[in-house]
Design a protein around this motif. Structure first.
Motif, PDB file in Angstrom:
ATOM      1  N   VAL A 194      -2.701   7.017  -5.153  1.00 44.34           N
ATOM      2  CA  VAL A 194      -2.145   6.508  -3.905  1.00 44.34           C
ATOM      3  C   VAL A 194      -3.247   5.797  -3.138  1.00 44.34           C
ATOM      4  CG1 VAL A 194      -0.405   8.338  -3.786  1.00 44.34           C
ATOM      5  CG2 VAL A 194      -2.625   8.661  -2.661  1.00 44.34           C
ATOM      6  N   ASP A 195      -2.867   5.001  -2.159  1.00 47.48           N
ATOM      7  CA  ASP A 195      -3.848   4.241  -1.383  1.00 47.48           C
ATOM      8  C   ASP A 195      -4.399   5.025  -0.202  1.00 47.48           C
ATOM      9  OD1 ASP A 195      -3.851   1.525  -2.668  1.00 47.48           O
ATOM     10  OD2 ASP A 195      -1.709   1.749  -2.287  1.00 47.48           O
ATOM     11  N   GLY A 196      -3.693   6.059   0.231  1.00 49.51           N
ATOM     12  CA  GLY A 196      -4.175   6.839   1.358  1.00 49.51           C
ATOM     13  C   GLY A 196      -3.432   8.158   1.467  1.00 49.51           C
ATOM     14  N   ILE A 197      -4.110   9.165   2.028  1.00 41.06           N
ATOM     15  CA  ILE A 197      -3.530  10.491   2.198  1.00 41.06           C
ATOM     16  C   ILE A 197      -3.687  10.924   3.649  1.00 41.06           C
ATOM     17  CG2 ILE A 197      -3.685  12.935   1.552  1.00 41.06           C
ATOM     18  CD1 ILE A 197      -4.855  12.027  -1.149  1.00 41.06           C
ATOM     19  N   ILE A 198      -2.583  11.383   4.235  1.00 39.65           N
ATOM     20  CA  ILE A 198      -2.586  11.971   5.575  1.00 39.65           C
ATOM     21  C   ILE A 198      -2.150  13.420   5.400  1.00 39.65           C
ATOM     22  CG2 ILE A 198      -1.567  11.897   7.887  1.00 39.65           C
ATOM     23  CD1 ILE A 198      -1.037   8.864   7.352  1.00 39.65           C
ATOM     24  N   ILE A 199      -2.920  14.366   5.922  1.00 36.62           N
ATOM     25  CA  ILE A 199      -2.639  15.765   5.612  1.00 36.62           C
ATOM     26  C   ILE A 199      -3.070  16.673   6.752  1.00 36.62           C
ATOM     27  CG2 ILE A 199      -4.874  16.085   4.460  1.00 36.62           C
ATOM     28  CD1 ILE A 199      -3.390  17.936   2.453  1.00 36.62           C
TER      29      ILE A 199
ATOM     30  N   PRO B 210       0.848  -1.195   0.000  1.00 38.36           N
ATOM     31  CA  PRO B 210       0.000   0.000   0.000  1.00 38.36           C
ATOM     32  C   PRO B 210       0.887   1.249   0.000  1.00 38.36           C
ATOM     33  CG  PRO B 210      -0.738  -1.577   1.657  1.00 38.36           C
ATOM     34  CD  PRO B 210       0.593  -2.061   1.170  1.00 38.36           C
ATOM     35  N   HIS B 211       0.520   2.234  -0.782  1.00 34.43           N
ATOM     36  CA  HIS B 211       1.325   3.444  -0.948  1.00 34.43           C
ATOM     37  C   HIS B 211       0.556   4.638  -0.404  1.00 34.43           C
ATOM     38  CE1 HIS B 211       3.400   6.387  -3.989  1.00 34.43           C
ATOM     39  NE2 HIS B 211       3.703   6.634  -2.736  1.00 34.43           N
ATOM     40  N   ILE B 212       1.108   5.303   0.623  1.00 37.07           N
ATOM     41  CA  ILE B 212       0.439   6.455   1.218  1.00 37.07           C
ATOM     42  C   ILE B 212       1.375   7.659   1.216  1.00 37.07           C
ATOM     43  CG2 ILE B 212      -1.015   5.005   2.694  1.00 37.07           C
ATOM     44  CD1 ILE B 212       0.781   5.695   5.052  1.00 37.07           C
ATOM     45  N   VAL B 213       0.787   8.849   1.310  1.00 42.13           N
ATOM     46  CA  VAL B 213       1.579  10.077   1.390  1.00 42.13           C
ATOM     47  C   VAL B 213       1.114  10.908   2.578  1.00 42.13           C
ATOM     48  CG1 VAL B 213       2.077  10.190  -1.075  1.00 42.13           C
ATOM     49  CG2 VAL B 213       0.031  11.317  -0.198  1.00 42.13           C
ATOM     50  N   ILE B 214       2.066  11.616   3.190  1.00 43.06           N
ATOM     51  CA  ILE B 214       1.752  12.614   4.210  1.00 43.06           C
ATOM     52  C   ILE B 214       2.092  13.974   3.613  1.00 43.06           C
ATOM     53  CG2 ILE B 214       2.391  13.552   6.454  1.00 43.06           C
ATOM     54  CD1 ILE B 214       2.684  10.837   7.546  1.00 43.06           C
ATOM     55  N   ILE B 215       1.131  14.879   3.629  1.00 44.47           N
ATOM     56  CA  ILE B 215       1.310  16.198   3.031  1.00 44.47           C
ATOM     57  C   ILE B 215       1.213  17.247   4.131  1.00 44.47           C
ATOM     58  CG2 ILE B 215       0.527  17.796   1.254  1.00 44.47           C
ATOM     59  CD1 ILE B 215      -0.839  15.448  -0.144  1.00 44.47           C
ATOM     60  N   SER B 216       2.258  18.089   4.237  1.00 44.98           N
ATOM     61  CA  SER B 216       2.383  19.017   5.363  1.00 44.98           C
ATOM     62  C   SER B 216       2.381  20.466   4.928  1.00 44.98           C
ATOM     63  CB  SER B 216       3.689  18.718   6.118  1.00 44.98           C
ATOM     64  OG  SER B 216       3.989  19.764   7.011  1.00 44.98           O
ATOM     65  N   GLN B 217       1.879  21.330   5.807  1.00 39.44           N
ATOM     66  CA  GLN B 217       1.957  22.777   5.601  1.00 39.44           C
ATOM     67  C   GLN B 217       3.277  23.348   6.113  1.00 39.44           C
ATOM     68  OE1 GLN B 217      -1.612  25.226   6.438  1.00 39.44           O
ATOM     69  NE2 GLN B 217      -2.457  23.371   7.355  1.00 39.44           N
ATOM     70  N   GLU B 218       4.024  22.563   6.882  1.00 43.32           N
ATOM     71  CA  GLU B 218       5.245  23.068   7.516  1.00 43.32           C
ATOM     72  C   GLU B 218       6.381  22.071   7.341  1.00 43.32           C
ATOM     73  OE1 GLU B 218       4.674  24.775  11.500  1.00 43.32           O
ATOM     74  OE2 GLU B 218       2.523  24.481  11.204  1.00 43.32           O
ATOM     75  N   GLN B 219       6.663  21.723   6.094  1.00 46.00           N
ATOM     76  CA  GLN B 219       7.726  20.766   5.805  1.00 46.00           C
ATOM     77  C   GLN B 219       9.055  21.268   6.377  1.00 46.00           C
ATOM     78  OE1 GLN B 219       7.145  17.891   4.927  1.00 46.00           O
ATOM     79  NE2 GLN B 219       8.233  17.122   3.147  1.00 46.00           N
ATOM     80  N   GLY B 220       9.779  20.382   7.041  1.00 46.83           N
ATOM     81  CA  GLY B 220      11.078  20.749   7.602  1.00 46.83           C
ATOM     82  C   GLY B 220      11.021  21.283   9.012  1.00 46.83           C
TER      83      GLY B 220
ATOM     84  N   ALA C 119       4.491   1.476   1.811  1.00 48.62           N
ATOM     85  CA  ALA C 119       5.388   2.486   1.220  1.00 48.62           C
ATOM     86  C   ALA C 119       4.843   3.866   1.591  1.00 48.62           C
ATOM     87  CB  ALA C 119       5.438   2.325  -0.294  1.00 48.62           C
ATOM     88  N   ILE C 120       5.722   4.761   2.032  1.00 53.00           N
ATOM     89  CA  ILE C 120       5.262   6.078   2.479  1.00 53.00           C
ATOM     90  C   ILE C 120       6.153   7.172   1.900  1.00 53.00           C
ATOM     91  CG2 ILE C 120       6.628   6.023   4.628  1.00 53.00           C
ATOM     92  CD1 ILE C 120       4.238   7.466   5.981  1.00 53.00           C
ATOM     93  N   GLU C 121       5.541   8.275   1.518  1.00 51.19           N
ATOM     94  CA  GLU C 121       6.267   9.439   1.023  1.00 51.19           C
ATOM     95  C   GLU C 121       5.828  10.663   1.809  1.00 51.19           C
ATOM     96  OE1 GLU C 121       6.951   9.999  -3.281  1.00 51.19           O
ATOM     97  OE2 GLU C 121       5.596   8.295  -3.533  1.00 51.19           O
TER      98      GLU C 121
END
Length: 328
Positions: A104-109, A47-57, A78-80
């Protein structure tokens, strides 16, 4: 002699036709393969998921990623990690759209309660991609769940702590973010809820007439001290604004009397607490947020222990010099 020549020509022609058909079939198959390569779901059984942030770094996001990475590894996922380095909702929406197109299989944001953000989250849901908001919510969307602190309870907790530290009286300056957020509104709601029970404690903000209300933390601090010279404490809503508040207050002769309270426990804030220039911070347990958010996406994909709760609140606690390592 004519017949062998004729048959030879026929044979060569058929062989050439076979090669041509084979080549066309191979190219067609490759074309299909290439279209699949652009789709993460088709290139791996994980499963491929991504985490998308407003404050990368940021410290916060680094902690969230640490917990998420460990959880993804334990689940064989798998995570990006995508995101923007300064809060930019339009760019955030673009990245969600890319994630949807990539199947992608899932989004965390990190959530934003704005109509255009709600729309893109709902688009992902309609495409069968579960979305979990983390650290900040988008309650008007169809996201599957929220993981993070209860920001209203943060305000309640900090309000009680401040009332105790001030002995129930004093003027307290509230330093706000340059852009109002739902997180700040909930924290302030909790603060006011508690401190209205202490009539001798007054919460004040920078004046609105000269736009200092949306100015950097040090400018807001100067403005509050100019209009409320009796202020004896400050509450910092912006992450890591403690040093700016302390430095601005340090220009006044009464600086040693100011107490500063923060809503974060970043390394910078903890150093200021250890140096006794900031009174207290608030532990958010970001690493646990990252882990739990990945766990919830995995549960959804596996149809395990459903339905998910609307929210999963992570622990919060006040930290000060008595709490080594940030109270975690």
């Amino acid at each position: 002699m004519k017949k062998p020549v004729f048959y030879s020509i026929i044979g060569i022609s058929l062989a050439a036709l076979a090669v041509t058909l084979y080549s066309m079939f191979t190219l067609y198959s490759n074309d299909l393969g290439m279209s699949n390569v652009a789709e993460p779901v088709s290139t791996s059984s994980k499963p491929h998921i991504v985490i998308i942030s407003q404050e990368q770094g940021s410290y916060m996001m680094n902690e969230i990623q640490r917990g998420a990475r460990d959880a993804a590894a334990s689940h064989g996922m798998a995570i990006e990690f995508w995101g923007v380095y300064r809060s930019n909702v339009e760019e955030l929406i673009k990245q969600v759209d890319i994630a949807i197109a990539s199947k992608v299989d899932g989004i965390i944001i990190e959530g934003v309660d704005r109509p255009d953000f709600v729309q893109i989250v709902n688009k992902a849901i309609f495409r069968g991609i579960p979305v979990v908001t983390i650290n900040s919510d988008s309650p008007g969307s169809l996201r599957k769940s929220y993981v993070g602190s209860d920001h209203y309870q943060e305000g309640i907790l900090m309000g009680k702590h401040i009332a105790q530290k001030l002995g129930g009286q004093g003027t307290v300056g509230v330093i706000t973010n340059t852009e109002a957020s739902d997180t700040d509104k909930l924290r302030q709601q909790g603060l006011h809820e508690v401190l209205r029970n202490y009539p001798d404690i007054k919460l004040v903000t920078a004046s609105k007439d000269n736009e200092n209300e949306n100015a950097p933390a040090n400018t807001q601090t100067f403005d509050i001290l100019n209009h409320f010279p009796a202020a004896k404490a400050f509450i910092g809503l912006p992450t890591e604004s403690g040093r700016s508040i302390v430095q601005a207050g340090g220009t006044r002769s009464r600086s040693s009397h100011y107490q500063v309270f923060m809503f974060d426990d970043s390394p910078q804030t903890m150093k200021l607490i250890q140096d006794n220039v900031v009174e207290s911070g608030l532990s958010q347990h970001y690493e646990e947020m990252g882990k739990m958010s990945v766990d919830l996406v995995k549960r959804w994909l596996d149809s395990d222990q459903l339905p998910l709760h609307n929210s999963y609140f992570t622990p919060i606690s006040v930290v000060d010099t008595a709490d080594e390592g940030g109270g975690k």
